[in-house]
Design a protein around this motif. Structure first.
Motif, PDB file in Angstrom:
ATOM      1  N   PRO B   4      90.166  55.454  68.547  1.00  0.00           N
ATOM      2  CA  PRO B   4      89.095  56.372  68.948  1.00  0.00           C
ATOM      3  C   PRO B   4      88.496  55.950  70.283  1.00  0.00           C
ATOM      4  O   PRO B   4      88.331  54.759  70.547  1.00  0.00           O
ATOM      5  CB  PRO B   4      88.069  56.249  67.818  1.00  0.00           C
ATOM      6  N   ALA B   5      88.273  56.934  71.128  1.00  0.00           N
ATOM      7  CA  ALA B   5      87.674  56.623  72.427  1.00  0.00           C
ATOM      8  C   ALA B   5      86.259  56.110  72.216  1.00  0.00           C
ATOM      9  O   ALA B   5      85.595  56.451  71.240  1.00  0.00           O
ATOM     10  CB  ALA B   5      87.648  57.897  73.282  1.00  0.00           C
ATOM     11  N   ILE B   6      85.832  55.276  73.165  1.00  0.00           N
ATOM     12  CA  ILE B   6      84.500  54.687  73.057  1.00  0.00           C
ATOM     13  C   ILE B   6      83.426  55.769  73.000  1.00  0.00           C
ATOM     14  O   ILE B   6      82.472  55.690  72.242  1.00  0.00           O
ATOM     15  CB  ILE B   6      84.246  53.718  74.244  1.00  0.00           C
ATOM     16  N   THR B   7      83.646  56.832  73.764  1.00  0.00           N
ATOM     17  CA  THR B   7      82.630  57.900  73.776  1.00  0.00           C
ATOM     18  C   THR B   7      82.490  58.527  72.395  1.00  0.00           C
ATOM     19  O   THR B   7      81.389  58.894  71.989  1.00  0.00           O
ATOM     20  CB  THR B   7      83.018  58.994  74.794  1.00  0.00           C
ATOM     21  N   ASP B   8      83.628  58.614  71.648  1.00  0.00           N
ATOM     22  CA  ASP B   8      83.559  59.160  70.287  1.00  0.00           C
ATOM     23  C   ASP B   8      82.648  58.313  69.408  1.00  0.00           C
ATOM     24  O   ASP B   8      81.790  58.828  68.692  1.00  0.00           O
ATOM     25  CB  ASP B   8      84.952  59.192  69.636  1.00  0.00           C
ATOM     26  N   SER B   9      82.851  56.988  69.489  1.00  0.00           N
ATOM     27  CA  SER B   9      82.045  56.092  68.653  1.00  0.00           C
ATOM     28  C   SER B   9      80.574  56.219  69.006  1.00  0.00           C
ATOM     29  O   SER B   9      79.711  56.214  68.139  1.00  0.00           O
ATOM     30  CB  SER B   9      82.458  54.635  68.847  1.00  0.00           C
ATOM     31  N   PHE B  10      80.315  56.324  70.309  1.00  0.00           N
ATOM     32  CA  PHE B  10      78.926  56.470  70.744  1.00  0.00           C
ATOM     33  C   PHE B  10      78.296  57.723  70.165  1.00  0.00           C
ATOM     34  O   PHE B  10      77.178  57.716  69.682  1.00  0.00           O
ATOM     35  CB  PHE B  10      78.863  56.509  72.283  1.00  0.00           C
ATOM     36  N   LYS B  11      79.095  58.795  70.211  1.00  0.00           N
ATOM     37  CA  LYS B  11      78.604  60.064  69.674  1.00  0.00           C
ATOM     38  C   LYS B  11      78.228  59.886  68.204  1.00  0.00           C
ATOM     39  O   LYS B  11      77.194  60.332  67.751  1.00  0.00           O
ATOM     40  CB  LYS B  11      79.705  61.124  69.782  1.00  0.00           C
ATOM     41  N   TYR B  12      79.092  59.194  67.491  1.00  0.00           N
ATOM     42  CA  TYR B  12      78.878  58.986  66.070  1.00  0.00           C
ATOM     43  C   TYR B  12      77.609  58.174  65.824  1.00  0.00           C
ATOM     44  O   TYR B  12      76.770  58.521  65.008  1.00  0.00           O
ATOM     45  CB  TYR B  12      80.092  58.268  65.455  1.00  0.00           C
ATOM     46  N   LEU B  13      77.498  57.109  66.623  1.00  0.00           N
ATOM     47  CA  LEU B  13      76.328  56.250  66.492  1.00  0.00           C
ATOM     48  C   LEU B  13      75.045  57.036  66.726  1.00  0.00           C
ATOM     49  O   LEU B  13      74.079  56.932  65.973  1.00  0.00           O
ATOM     50  CB  LEU B  13      76.399  55.127  67.536  1.00  0.00           C
ATOM     51  N   LYS B  14      75.095  57.854  67.766  1.00  0.00           N
ATOM     52  CA  LYS B  14      73.931  58.642  68.123  1.00  0.00           C
ATOM     53  C   LYS B  14      73.569  59.607  66.988  1.00  0.00           C
ATOM     54  O   LYS B  14      72.427  59.771  66.628  1.00  0.00           O
ATOM     55  CB  LYS B  14      74.239  59.442  69.396  1.00  0.00           C
ATOM     56  N   LEU B  15      74.634  60.188  66.430  1.00  0.00           N
ATOM     57  CA  LEU B  15      74.464  61.129  65.338  1.00  0.00           C
ATOM     58  C   LEU B  15      73.773  60.446  64.175  1.00  0.00           C
ATOM     59  O   LEU B  15      72.839  60.951  63.576  1.00  0.00           O
ATOM     60  CB  LEU B  15      75.850  61.616  64.906  1.00  0.00           C
ATOM     61  N   PHE B  16      74.248  59.234  63.879  1.00  0.00           N
ATOM     62  CA  PHE B  16      73.711  58.467  62.760  1.00  0.00           C
ATOM     63  C   PHE B  16      72.239  58.148  63.008  1.00  0.00           C
ATOM     64  O   PHE B  16      71.396  58.297  62.149  1.00  0.00           O
ATOM     65  CB  PHE B  16      74.528  57.179  62.588  1.00  0.00           C
ATOM     66  N   LYS B  17      71.997  57.751  64.263  1.00  0.00           N
ATOM     67  CA  LYS B  17      70.639  57.371  64.633  1.00  0.00           C
ATOM     68  C   LYS B  17      69.685  58.557  64.508  1.00  0.00           C
ATOM     69  O   LYS B  17      68.529  58.402  64.153  1.00  0.00           O
ATOM     70  CB  LYS B  17      70.636  56.866  66.079  1.00  0.00           C
ATOM     71  N   HIS B  18      70.188  59.750  64.748  1.00  0.00           N
ATOM     72  CA  HIS B  18      69.318  60.912  64.716  1.00  0.00           C
ATOM     73  C   HIS B  18      69.386  61.678  63.412  1.00  0.00           C
ATOM     74  O   HIS B  18      68.805  62.738  63.279  1.00  0.00           O
ATOM     75  CB  HIS B  18      69.603  61.822  65.918  1.00  0.00           C
ATOM     76  N   MET B  19      70.123  61.120  62.468  1.00  0.00           N
ATOM     77  CA  MET B  19      70.124  61.715  61.147  1.00  0.00           C
ATOM     78  C   MET B  19      68.691  61.612  60.622  1.00  0.00           C
ATOM     79  O   MET B  19      68.055  60.571  60.749  1.00  0.00           O
ATOM     80  CB  MET B  19      71.072  60.912  60.258  1.00  0.00           C
ATOM     81  N   PRO B  20      68.129  62.705  60.057  1.00  0.00           N
ATOM     82  CA  PRO B  20      66.750  62.606  59.569  1.00  0.00           C
ATOM     83  C   PRO B  20      66.613  61.447  58.571  1.00  0.00           C
ATOM     84  O   PRO B  20      67.526  61.216  57.780  1.00  0.00           O
ATOM     85  CB  PRO B  20      66.522  63.943  58.856  1.00  0.00           C
ATOM     86  N   ILE B  21      65.479  60.764  58.635  1.00  0.00           N
ATOM     87  CA  ILE B  21      65.259  59.634  57.726  1.00  0.00           C
ATOM     88  C   ILE B  21      65.401  60.092  56.283  1.00  0.00           C
ATOM     89  O   ILE B  21      65.883  59.361  55.434  1.00  0.00           O
ATOM     90  CB  ILE B  21      63.842  59.039  57.933  1.00  0.00           C
ATOM     91  N   THR B  22      64.962  61.346  56.034  1.00  0.00           N
ATOM     92  CA  THR B  22      64.975  61.836  54.658  1.00  0.00           C
ATOM     93  C   THR B  22      66.399  62.078  54.139  1.00  0.00           C
ATOM     94  O   THR B  22      66.576  62.338  52.961  1.00  0.00           O
ATOM     95  CB  THR B  22      64.147  63.124  54.520  1.00  0.00           C
TER      96      THR B  22
END
Lengths: 94, 500
Positions: B4-22
């Motif tokens: 996986p390209a590094i940008t893909d992983s970053f996208k995923y990380l960002k997604l995870f980070k912005h997943m609502p706490i709830t």
């Protein structure tokens, strides 16, 4: 009929629940249905079966009879519908 | 192989980070707190927003005070559950907070002490959100006997969430909290867990202190957790279990680390399938889902064997003698003297004490509570005791022996949690016996004191179904381990209701 209206009214008095006529009639029918279902236990012969008193066979639990801190009287009384002078207050008994 | 390209992983990380706490599990929230990404007050604020916006739709929380939650968040202790939101069934005493068992007779009651579980969970840092709806005094299987009105099932608001701990199950399903507490006397954790598509666990009788749980049937009651998955369940169990001298029925058994036990091997374990739990009346879709779940476990190396529990059909009858009998005694304390309601016009003068008791209890208890108190008083009364109560205790021995004999051949037992998915609100309310029979698969575990876990195992017409695992006394770790392995291979527990 396993239970009569008069029995339901008597048991309600033992349970300290005032039961208006309409409720007594409804309850008699419902308890009758439930008790008829429960009668299925009579299918089993349990003459030689011991009554189960505790699921894990736990017996008495003892502790030393020592003084321990407990709730302050005002905390114990804080929820009382009526209290006076550090005591629960109820309608006159005698 | 494509990396996986590094940008893909970053996208995923960002997604995870912005997943609502709830949307996070308790375990994920803990990771974020440990990593310094989140604070307890931030978490509290997010859940308060969510609950304030949606509680009215489901009627889940019956006591909920945002300001108090923020205060608790600011002073939450730094234990293993620091900042993790927890909902509590309204029959567990919390010092100074309304605790009413969803009954008019306890209106206004604020306990002067904490339940032991609340003390332990506060020490672990859990963030108490409030009290959840329930059937009055836990008498019911639908949350409809509450004095606050019914809770709606988050998967379909026309349906019951199950009961009696329906509010706690619905709270986890609706993403109002990752963790919740319930109590289980005849299925009151497992049946609502099944109806709401969450994980619910009734531990062995005596595994968790019941000090501060308002008693329903003392030989059957057990406190237990609700969570989205088994890992969160284990996290909560770790903080709840252990001996408590304040509860004389609490077991003096060592408490294993339930979290670290989850990944142990399950290959070669034998799971017993009792034919009595797969009768012709079982909903065919529920049957198919449970069979499919068993096939998943079989693929993971467990062995399925046929077993018999021949006295199963008597469990409901035994329960509806023993539970109301004990309830009639336990509920004698609600008489208008020490706490809660006193019938109007019965202050301290006027009519007799007896009249005050009768009027207070007539006004304070709902229909189902009265029905059970009167049924129990009847079963215990002179002339009927042998025919009902003593007979029930003897058949209870037979049911318990069935399990002892079955466990000679298997490590755990698997069944459906409930014969159906969630039924419609109102459908069974006027037919007490039909309501009682909805607990047919959960009651035996309480009669025999065994631990039992309910896991989401699929959907029938968009409503969740549950798989139940029963174990030997104190086999909590084994049940959680099997459940965790099942959830590693399935995604039912990750689904959330469309409205949540």
């Amino acid at each position: 009929m396993p239970i009569s209206r008069a029995t339901v009214e008597h048991i309600a008095r033992l349970s300290r629940i005032a039961l208006p006529d309409a409720e007594a009639a409804l309850l008699t029918g419902q308890l009758d249905t439930i008790l008829r279902y429960i009668e299925k236990l009579d299918q089993l012969d349990t003459a030689s079966i011991p009554a189960m008193s505790h699921v894990l066979g736990l017996t008495n639990v003892f502790r030393e009879d020592m003084r321990r801190p407990s709730l302050a009287p005002e905390d114990s009384l804080a929820n009382a519908p009526a209290g006076d002078n550090g005591q629960f207050q109820v309608p006159k008994i005698i | 192989m494509r990396r996986p390209a590094i940008t893909d992983s970053f996208k995923y990380l960002k997604l995870f980070k912005h997943m609502p706490i709830t949307d996070c599990s308790a375990y994920e929230i803990r990771q974020k707190i440990t990593a310094g990404e989140l604070s307890a007050p931030e978490i509290a604020a997010a859940y308060i927003r969510k609950i304030t916006a949606a509680n009215q739709r489901f009627n889940i929380f019956v006591h909920f005070e945002p300001e108090e939650i923020m205060n608790r968040a600011r002073r939450a202790s730094h234990g293993p559950l620091h900042g993790i939101p927890l909902a509590v069934k309204d029959n567990l005493c919390v010092r100074g907070e309304p605790t009413t068992c969803a009954s008019r007779i306890l209106s206004g009651f604020r306990p002067p002490y904490n339940s032991t579980v609340i003390d332990r969970l506060e020490q672990a840092g859990a963030l108490l959100l409030g009290k959840t709806n329930m059937d009055e005094f836990a008498f019911g299987s639908s949350c409809e006997t509450s004095c606050y009105g019914p809770t709606a099932n988050p998967w379909d608001r026309r349906c019951a969430p199950g009961g009696s701990s329906g509010g706690s199950a619905a709270a986890v399903a609706a993403r109002f909290c990752p963790l919740a507490l319930g109590s289980d006397t005849g299925g009151s954790i497992r049946q609502p867990a099944s109806f709401c598509g969450v994980t619910g666990f009734k531990p062995t009788y005596g595994r968790i202190s019941r000090y501060g749980l308002i008693a329903f049937a003392s030989s059957l009651d057990q406190i237990g957790p609700f969570a989205r998955d088994v890992r969160d369940t284990a996290l909560l169990m770790n903080a709840m279990c252990g001996y408590d001298p304040a509860d004389s029925t609490c077991a003096q058994q060592p408490v294993p680390d339930y979290l670290s036990g989850l990944d142990k091997d399950i290959r070669g374990l034998r799971i017993g399938i009792p034919r009595e739990y797969f009768p012709p009346q079982l909903d065919p879709e529920v049957n198919a889902l449970v069979r499919a779940a068993l096939a998943v476990l079989e693929q993971q190396g467990v062995e399925l064997i046929d077993i018999r529990l021949p006295h199963t059909e008597y469990a409901v009858a035994v329960y509806y003698i023993i539970a109301p009998s004990e309830a009639s005694s336990n509920l004698a304390r609600f008489d208008g003297v020490q706490y809660g309601l006193r019938a109007a016009a019965h202050g301290v003068s006027g009519q007799s004490l007896l009249d005050m008791y009768e009027q207070t209890r007539a006004q304070g208890f709902g229909c189902e509570a009265k029905r059970r108190i009167i049924l129990g008083t009847y079963a215990l009364s002179s002339g009927y005791y042998d025919a009902y109560y003593l007979k029930a205790l003897k058949v209870r021995s037979l049911i318990s022996r069935d399990f002892e004999q079955a466990f000679a051949h298997c490590d755990c037992i698997a069944t459906p949690t409930s014969p159906t998915t969630a039924f419609r609100l109102g459908e069974r309310l006027n037919d007490p016996l039909a309501m009682y029979l909805s607990d047919v698969f959960t009651i035996s575990a309480n009669l025999a004191g065994l631990p039992a876990l309910s896991l989401p195992c699929g959907f029938s017409r968009a409503l969740p179904a549950g798989l139940q695992l029963l174990g030997k006394p104190f086999a909590e770790e084994l049940l959680l381990r099997i459940g965790h392995h099942y959830q590693q291979q399935t995604s039912w527990h990750t689904q959330s209701p469309p409205e949540a």
